[in-house]
Design a protein around this motif. Structure first.
Motif, PDB file in Angstrom:
ATOM      1  N   GLN A  93       0.818  -1.210   0.000  1.00  5.94           N
ATOM      2  CA  GLN A  93       0.000   0.000   0.000  1.00  5.94           C
ATOM      3  C   GLN A  93       0.856   1.266   0.000  1.00  5.94           C
ATOM      4  OE1 GLN A  93       0.655  -1.966   2.630  1.00  5.94           O
ATOM      5  NE2 GLN A  93      -0.027  -1.112   4.589  1.00  5.94           N
ATOM      6  N   SER A  94       2.142   1.123   0.325  1.00  5.67           N
ATOM      7  CA  SER A  94       2.970   2.314   0.518  1.00  5.67           C
ATOM      8  C   SER A  94       4.062   2.516  -0.531  1.00  5.67           C
ATOM      9  CB  SER A  94       3.634   2.256   1.900  1.00  5.67           C
ATOM     10  OG  SER A  94       2.652   2.272   2.906  1.00  5.67           O
ATOM     11  N   SER A  95       4.709   1.440  -0.933  1.00  3.90           N
ATOM     12  CA  SER A  95       5.828   1.605  -1.867  1.00  3.90           C
ATOM     13  C   SER A  95       6.027   0.295  -2.617  1.00  3.90           C
ATOM     14  CB  SER A  95       7.114   1.951  -1.110  1.00  3.90           C
ATOM     15  OG  SER A  95       7.602   0.819  -0.419  1.00  3.90           O
ATOM     16  N   GLY A  96       6.890   0.335  -3.623  1.00  2.00           N
ATOM     17  CA  GLY A  96       7.155  -0.907  -4.342  1.00  2.00           C
ATOM     18  C   GLY A  96       7.804  -0.654  -5.683  1.00  2.00           C
ATOM     19  N   LEU A  97       7.894  -1.737  -6.480  1.00  6.49           N
ATOM     20  CA  LEU A  97       8.596  -1.659  -7.762  1.00  6.49           C
ATOM     21  C   LEU A  97       7.829  -0.807  -8.761  1.00  6.49           C
ATOM     22  CD1 LEU A  97       9.678  -5.402  -8.188  1.00  6.49           C
ATOM     23  CD2 LEU A  97      10.678  -3.612  -6.768  1.00  6.49           C
ATOM     24  N   GLY A  98       6.533  -0.659  -8.551  1.00  9.72           N
ATOM     25  CA  GLY A  98       5.725   0.166  -9.448  1.00  9.72           C
ATOM     26  C   GLY A  98       5.679   1.625  -9.013  1.00  9.72           C
ATOM     27  N   SER A 428       7.613   5.522  -2.502  1.00  4.39           N
ATOM     28  CA  SER A 428       6.183   5.831  -2.530  1.00  4.39           C
ATOM     29  C   SER A 428       5.477   5.250  -3.753  1.00  4.39           C
ATOM     30  CB  SER A 428       6.045   7.360  -2.551  1.00  4.39           C
ATOM     31  OG  SER A 428       4.712   7.758  -2.676  1.00  4.39           O
ATOM     32  N   VAL A 429       4.192   4.919  -3.568  1.00  3.47           N
ATOM     33  CA  VAL A 429       3.326   4.684  -4.727  1.00  3.47           C
ATOM     34  C   VAL A 429       2.244   5.767  -4.791  1.00  3.47           C
ATOM     35  CG1 VAL A 429       3.693   2.199  -5.045  1.00  3.47           C
ATOM     36  CG2 VAL A 429       1.954   2.989  -3.410  1.00  3.47           C
ATOM     37  N   GLU A 430       2.412   6.817  -3.990  1.00  2.86           N
ATOM     38  CA  GLU A 430       1.514   7.967  -3.866  1.00  2.86           C
ATOM     39  C   GLU A 430       0.369   7.713  -2.910  1.00  2.86           C
ATOM     40  OE1 GLU A 430       0.661  11.120  -3.338  1.00  2.86           O
ATOM     41  OE2 GLU A 430      -1.237  10.698  -4.296  1.00  2.86           O
ATOM     42  N   THR A 431      -0.826   7.314  -3.379  1.00  5.85           N
ATOM     43  CA  THR A 431      -1.874   7.119  -2.383  1.00  5.85           C
ATOM     44  C   THR A 431      -1.893   5.651  -1.936  1.00  5.85           C
ATOM     45  OG1 THR A 431      -4.129   7.729  -1.820  1.00  5.85           O
ATOM     46  CG2 THR A 431      -3.837   6.611  -3.905  1.00  5.85           C
ATOM     47  N   VAL A 432      -2.854   5.278  -1.131  1.00  2.00           N
ATOM     48  CA  VAL A 432      -2.926   3.901  -0.636  1.00  2.00           C
ATOM     49  C   VAL A 432      -3.043   2.943  -1.828  1.00  2.00           C
ATOM     50  CG1 VAL A 432      -4.185   2.350   0.876  1.00  2.00           C
ATOM     51  CG2 VAL A 432      -4.177   4.779   1.326  1.00  2.00           C
ATOM     52  N   PHE A 433      -2.086   2.062  -2.011  1.00  7.51           N
ATOM     53  CA  PHE A 433      -2.010   1.152  -3.158  1.00  7.51           C
ATOM     54  C   PHE A 433      -1.975   1.906  -4.491  1.00  7.51           C
ATOM     55  CE2 PHE A 433      -3.739  -1.787   0.022  1.00  7.51           C
ATOM     56  CZ  PHE A 433      -2.943  -2.903  -0.189  1.00  7.51           C
ATOM     57  N   GLY A 434      -1.461   3.108  -4.484  1.00  8.31           N
ATOM     58  CA  GLY A 434      -1.288   3.872  -5.724  1.00  8.31           C
ATOM     59  C   GLY A 434      -2.561   3.928  -6.545  1.00  8.31           C
ATOM     60  N   SER A 435      -2.424   3.618  -7.836  1.00  6.92           N
ATOM     61  CA  SER A 435      -3.591   3.656  -8.735  1.00  6.92           C
ATOM     62  C   SER A 435      -4.477   2.425  -8.543  1.00  6.92           C
ATOM     63  CB  SER A 435      -3.110   3.684 -10.180  1.00  6.92           C
ATOM     64  OG  SER A 435      -2.404   2.479 -10.448  1.00  6.92           O
ATOM     65  N   ARG A 436      -4.013   1.501  -7.685  1.00  2.37           N
ATOM     66  CA  ARG A 436      -4.662   0.192  -7.483  1.00  2.37           C
ATOM     67  C   ARG A 436      -4.545  -0.698  -8.727  1.00  2.37           C
ATOM     68  NH1 ARG A 436      -6.294   4.794  -6.145  1.00  2.37           N
ATOM     69  NH2 ARG A 436      -8.488   4.664  -6.713  1.00  2.37           N
ATOM     70  N   HIS A 437      -3.987  -0.178  -9.818  1.00  2.00           N
ATOM     71  CA  HIS A 437      -3.724  -1.045 -10.966  1.00  2.00           C
ATOM     72  C   HIS A 437      -2.558  -1.956 -10.633  1.00  2.00           C
ATOM     73  CE1 HIS A 437      -6.387   0.504 -14.031  1.00  2.00           C
ATOM     74  NE2 HIS A 437      -6.034   1.742 -13.775  1.00  2.00           N
TER      75      HIS A 437
END
Ligand code: GLU
Length: 592
Positions: A93-98, A428-437
């Motif tokens: 939900q917070s960060s990652g490879l995407g 960061s992925v920005e918001t919670v789970f980023g774009s959720r994509h």
């Protein structure tokens, strides 16, 4: 080492604070621009550790993986790669490879400090008005955050690869092993992961069957005893481990990502797609840190496209110039702090953007005579809403003013190895789970909603407007404090636009008030939204006075949870002390 509530009670006695609020699970708060990710903290135990080498991350499994690298003789950067890849699995939900991030790296042997900017970048198909409706108004944020046009070209893998190529001591593939194992064999969720899944559901996941398959199997909210697996992410990680970072940008994996994005694109008419050049041309930018002296220290942090660092340096400089009130029990000390935050925010939200698009007058904004002028104006008009200043060399305001956007899904970690090298990193992925994509098992960011939605206002350009190849303004601000040329403190936090508020508060407590690392992290936060104050509710250490006293009767004030995720390292008598923020679930571990 987890020291529990007892420690906080002792700290409270020191600060003469009232009774500690008991640990409790607070239900998910409504999603709004004023509720940074998971403003719903449940944690009250504080994790701290001291030794020669120390790791502080947002998740116990990431801390363990990083420690393992250090035990095998790895550099701080090896530990960073292990921690960030594990976080991609267990804290998606917070960060990652995407996603993307910023690394502040201290090389103890060469005595050099460098910033790696792995911020996401707008693809070549991006247009300034991509996030506007046909009538010219901005697309509502929730809707925008789930669009493919919100996804920036991810920089995390390029950043980790670049850092590891230069500073890693352990084989690249071995640093990926803990994450690969967890993705394939599975792990149990933390309460925060479950809350984040609910939060994502409320922002909207209907556009992403991939999200629901992974995080809401059977359409249900999972429980604490459910084992989460992400074998596709395990394969993606294994591929990067085997073929190196470049496969993400110009290799088998790059082709897979482009196909994944193209498949999703068939559902979003206005999306113009990514080209292979968008991935191939992505590169990490090595930047010079921005530094500023405060009393006997030098504070160094990341420059634009993040404005968080500038805001922290200005806040501390304004506090120093107006005379530090060194008693945390006096509301006046906090009022002065809030005013400094406000004046610093006015500059960062106006002047900062990607310096490749428009240069940011950093030197002028940190020039002593400019800061003295701002400090004087701040004392003269403490309750009026300040505008941006005109730094030396500028005679007019070139941009339109905008209000800040929403920012919410981030992690911070701080690592020092036994040689004294440091990796201080916010991802960061920005918001919670980023774009959720989800593409190739990876949660994709929505970082491009950090651009101003409106590229111009009444014919005047907005500095942080969207443009192809540009990186959006950030607030992330990993920071190292030096004394006599050597690092003595490292800190960072998630929290969107409140990041500089959290970090400035920690620095005020540690450096200017001389509090212990545990106190600095656990004492309450104070933030500013527009012209109103936000006092932290249910802080691990309560306010030493009624929080309503903070307004001095002049300013609007409200209280709400302020869910920082600070990872603090502080050198005390030759040993590094690490503290993880009790507001989240992180841990600190030391190697003696
Ligand atoms: N997107 C934000 C930024 O780059 C970070 C979001 C957060 O901290 O939750 O500043």
């Amino acid at each position: 080492m987890i020291r529990a509530l007892v420690l906080l009670l002792i700290l409270c006695t020191d600060l003469s604070c009232p009774e500690l609020v008991a640990a409790e699970l607070v239900g998910a708060a409504p999603v709004s621009r004023d509720d940074p990710e998971g403003a719903e903290s449940s944690h009250r135990a504080i994790s701290s550790a001291a030794g020669l080498a120390v790791v502080v991350t947002a998740h116990p499994l990431a801390t363990d993986a990083a420690r393992e690298m250090l035990k095998q003789g790895g550099d701080a950067v090896d530990a960073l790669v292990a921690a960030q890849t594990v976080l991609a699995v267990v804290e998606p939900q917070s960060s990652g490879l995407g996603g993307g991030g910023f690394l502040l790296h201290w090389n103890a042997r060469q005595q050099t400090l460098e910033v790696l900017d792995g911020r996401e970048q707008a693809p070549s198909s991006s247009q300034p008005d991509d996030l506007l409706r046909s009538d010219g108004g901005p697309i509502p944020w929730r809707e925008a955050s789930s669009q493919l046009r919100a996804i920036g070209i991810p920089g995390t893998v390029a950043l980790l690869w670049d850092a590891h190529q230069r500073f890693g001591r352990l084989p690249w593939d071995s640093t990926f092993q803990p994450a690969i194992n967890l993705a394939r064999e599975g792990f149990r969720p933390t309460p925060r992961l479950l809350r984040s899944i609910s939060l994502a559901k409320r922002i909207g996941t209907g556009h992403s069957p991939g999200f629901d398959q992974l995080y809401r199997p059977g359409g249900e909210r999972p429980s604490l005893d459910q084992v989460f697996r992400n074998p596709v992410l395990g394969d993606t990680l294994a591929q990067i481990a085997r073929d190196g970072g470049p496969t993400f940008y110009d290799g088998v994996l790059a082709a897979q990502i482009l196909n994944g994005i193209a498949d999703l694109g068939s559902n979003e008419q206005a999306f113009q797609g990514w080209s292979s050049a968008d991935l191939k041309n992505y590169s990490v930018i090595r930047r010079r840190p921005v530094c500023h002296p405060i009393q006997r220290w030098k504070l160094c942090t990341v420059p634009p496209p993040s404005g968080g660092g500038l805001a922290i340096l200005q806040t501390l400089a304004l506090l120093d110039a107006t005379g530090v009130i060194s008693n945390p029990r006096r509301p006046k000390a906090w009022q002065r702090f809030a005013t400094a935050l406000q004046w610093a925010d006015a500059d960062r939200s106006y002047w900062v953007n990607d310096p490749n698009d428009w240069p940011v007058p950093m030197q002028g904004l940190l020039a002593p005579q400019y800061l003295r002028g701002r400090a004087k104006a701040m004392l003269d008009q403490p309750y009026s809403l300040p505008g941006p200043g005109l730094p030396p060399g500028r005679s007019r305001y070139p941009f339109a003013r905008t209000s800040p956007g929403i920012e919410q899904g981030t992690t911070h970690l701080s690592i020092v190895d036994r040689h004294g090298n440091m990796a201080v990193y916010t991802g960061s992925v920005e918001t919670v789970f980023g774009s959720r994509h989800v593409v190739a098992g990876m949660v994709m960011n929505n970082q491009l909603t950090d651009f101003a939605f409106q590229p111009a206002i009444q014919g005047r350009p907005v500095a942080n407007r969207r443009r192809a190849g540009k990186r959006p303004m950030s607030s992330m601000a990993p920071l190292i404090v030096f004394e006599q040329g050597q690092p003595v403190l490292a800190v960072g936090s998630p929290g969107g636009r409140t990041i500089p508020h959290f970090i400035s508060r920690v620095l005020m407590a540690s450096l200017l008030w001389g509090l212990t690392p545990e106190q600095s992290v656990a004492m309450p936060h104070l933030s500013i939204r527009g012209n109103g104050l936000v006092a932290e509710r249910d802080s691990p250490i309560p306010w030493p006075f009624a929080w309503t006293e903070l307004s001095g009767g002049e300013q609007e004030i409200r209280s709400q949870p302020l869910n920082s995720g600070i990872a603090l390292l502080q050198l005390i008598q030759g040993r590094w002390h690490g503290v993880a923020d009790p507001r989240r679930e992180g841990t600190a571990i030391a190697i003696p």
